[in-house]
Design a protein around this motif. Structure first.
Motif, short mmCIF file in Angstrom:
data_model
loop_
_atom_site.label_atom_id
_atom_site.label_comp_id
_atom_site.label_asym_id
_atom_site.label_seq_id
_atom_site.Cartn_x
_atom_site.Cartn_y
_atom_site.Cartn_z
N UNK A 48 0.78 -1.23 0.00
CA UNK A 48 0.00 0.00 0.00
C UNK A 48 0.82 1.28 0.00
N UNK A 49 2.12 1.15 -0.07
CA UNK A 49 2.97 2.34 0.00
C UNK A 49 2.96 3.12 -1.31
N UNK A 50 3.29 4.38 -1.23
CA UNK A 50 3.39 5.19 -2.45
C UNK A 50 4.85 5.53 -2.77
N UNK A 51 5.78 4.94 -2.02
CA UNK A 51 7.21 5.19 -2.20
C UNK A 51 7.74 4.34 -3.34
N UNK A 52 7.87 4.93 -4.52
CA UNK A 52 8.32 4.20 -5.71
C UNK A 52 9.80 3.83 -5.63
N UNK A 53 10.59 4.61 -4.89
CA UNK A 53 12.02 4.33 -4.77
C UNK A 53 12.23 3.02 -4.02
N UNK A 54 11.35 2.72 -3.09
CA UNK A 54 11.45 1.49 -2.31
C UNK A 54 11.36 0.27 -3.22
N UNK A 102 5.08 -11.52 -4.48
CA UNK A 102 4.81 -10.43 -3.54
C UNK A 102 5.40 -9.12 -4.05
N UNK A 103 6.61 -9.18 -4.61
CA UNK A 103 7.25 -7.97 -5.10
C UNK A 103 6.46 -7.36 -6.26
N UNK A 104 5.90 -8.16 -7.12
CA UNK A 104 5.16 -7.64 -8.27
C UNK A 104 3.91 -6.86 -7.85
N UNK A 105 3.46 -7.04 -6.62
CA UNK A 105 2.30 -6.31 -6.12
C UNK A 105 2.67 -4.94 -5.53
N UNK A 106 3.96 -4.71 -5.35
CA UNK A 106 4.43 -3.43 -4.79
C UNK A 106 4.32 -2.35 -5.87
N UNK A 107 3.79 -1.16 -5.52
CA UNK A 107 3.73 -0.07 -6.51
C UNK A 107 5.13 0.29 -6.99
N UNK A 108 5.25 0.47 -8.31
CA UNK A 108 6.57 0.75 -8.88
C UNK A 108 6.46 1.77 -10.00
N UNK A 109 7.58 2.38 -10.31
CA UNK A 109 7.61 3.37 -11.39
C UNK A 109 7.43 2.66 -12.73
N UNK A 110 7.04 3.43 -13.73
CA UNK A 110 6.85 2.85 -15.06
C UNK A 110 8.16 2.29 -15.61
N UNK A 111 9.26 2.97 -15.35
CA UNK A 111 10.57 2.51 -15.83
C UNK A 111 10.92 1.15 -15.22
N UNK A 112 10.69 0.99 -13.92
CA UNK A 112 10.96 -0.29 -13.27
C UNK A 112 10.01 -1.36 -13.78
N UNK A 113 8.76 -0.99 -13.97
CA UNK A 113 7.75 -1.91 -14.49
C UNK A 113 8.19 -2.48 -15.84
N UNK A 114 8.68 -1.62 -16.72
CA UNK A 114 9.14 -2.06 -18.04
C UNK A 114 10.42 -2.87 -17.94
N UNK A 115 11.29 -2.51 -17.01
CA UNK A 115 12.52 -3.28 -16.80
C UNK A 115 12.19 -4.70 -16.34
N UNK A 116 11.23 -4.81 -15.44
CA UNK A 116 10.82 -6.13 -14.95
C UNK A 116 10.24 -6.96 -16.09
N UNK A 117 9.39 -6.36 -16.89
CA UNK A 117 8.80 -7.08 -18.02
C UNK A 117 9.87 -7.54 -19.01
#
Length: 190
Positions: A48-54, A102-117
């Motif tokens: 539920x956090x909004x900290x994208x750096x985390x 569990x990690x994939x459910x954490x809010x993330x930046x678009x750049x990280x999202x694309x890197x993961x994909x």
């Protein structure tokens, strides 16, 4: 436990030097298992956090843990582990999959999202005990449209062909997605 407290403290500091030191120290099988479990618990707390750096910090630590020794063909072919080391490796494989989910459910930046994909099909799917559990994440990514859809294709296709995932609307969506605009996406190398 103490490992969870240590990993949680290191992750919340967001200190790159501390993370690098922790990643290099995690070489023993028991430490790898405990660290993966701790990252999974920490990720669950961050849903539920909004900290994208985390999310970036968690991803860096998660991808720095080398679990390749637990995924040799001879170990993967066995039904039941026989030695204590094999039992630990079995638990590491299970913890690896749960931690990634569990990690994939954490809010993330678009750049990280694309890197993961981009790396999911090589770095995560072959190492999971049940990679079909990634289906929801990949289908959601595929339905987003744009670059995320294109990057999710690789992993989805891998699940369909190698893991017998039944996804009947894959090809109709793929054909609808094939437009001239697709060729001008920033990640055309993928």
């Amino acid at each position: 436990d103490r490992t969870a407290e240590l990993v949680g403290a290191v992750l919340t500091t967001k200190n790159e030097e501390l993370l690098a030191k922790l990643a290099t120290e995690v070489s023993d099988l028991d430490w790898k298992y405990a660290t993966l479990k701790a990252i999974g618990r920490f990720s669950k707390q961050c849903h539920g956090t909004s900290d994208m750096v985390l999310a970036d910090v968690i991803h860096n630590l998660l991808t720095s843990i080398d679990v390749s020794e637990c995924f040799t063909k001879e170990l993967l072919g066995r039904r039941k582990p026989t030695t204590p080391a094999e039992k630990t490796m079995f638990h590491i494989r299970k913890a690896f999959g749960v931690t990634w989910l569990e990690f994939l459910k954490v809010p993330k930046s678009r750049a990280l999202y694309l890197t993961i994909l981009t790396s999911l099909h090589e770095g995560v799917i072959p190492k999971m005990q049940n990679p079909k559990l990634l289906c929801d994440f990949l289908v959601d990514s595929y339905n987003l449209g744009g670059t995320a859809s294109l990057l999710a294709l690789n992993s989805l296709f891998l699940l369909i062909t190698d893991y017998n995932l039944d996804y009947p609307s894959f090809y109709p969506k793929l054909y609808r997605m094939c437009t001239p605009d697709l060729l001008h996406t920033p990640r055309t190398l993928r």
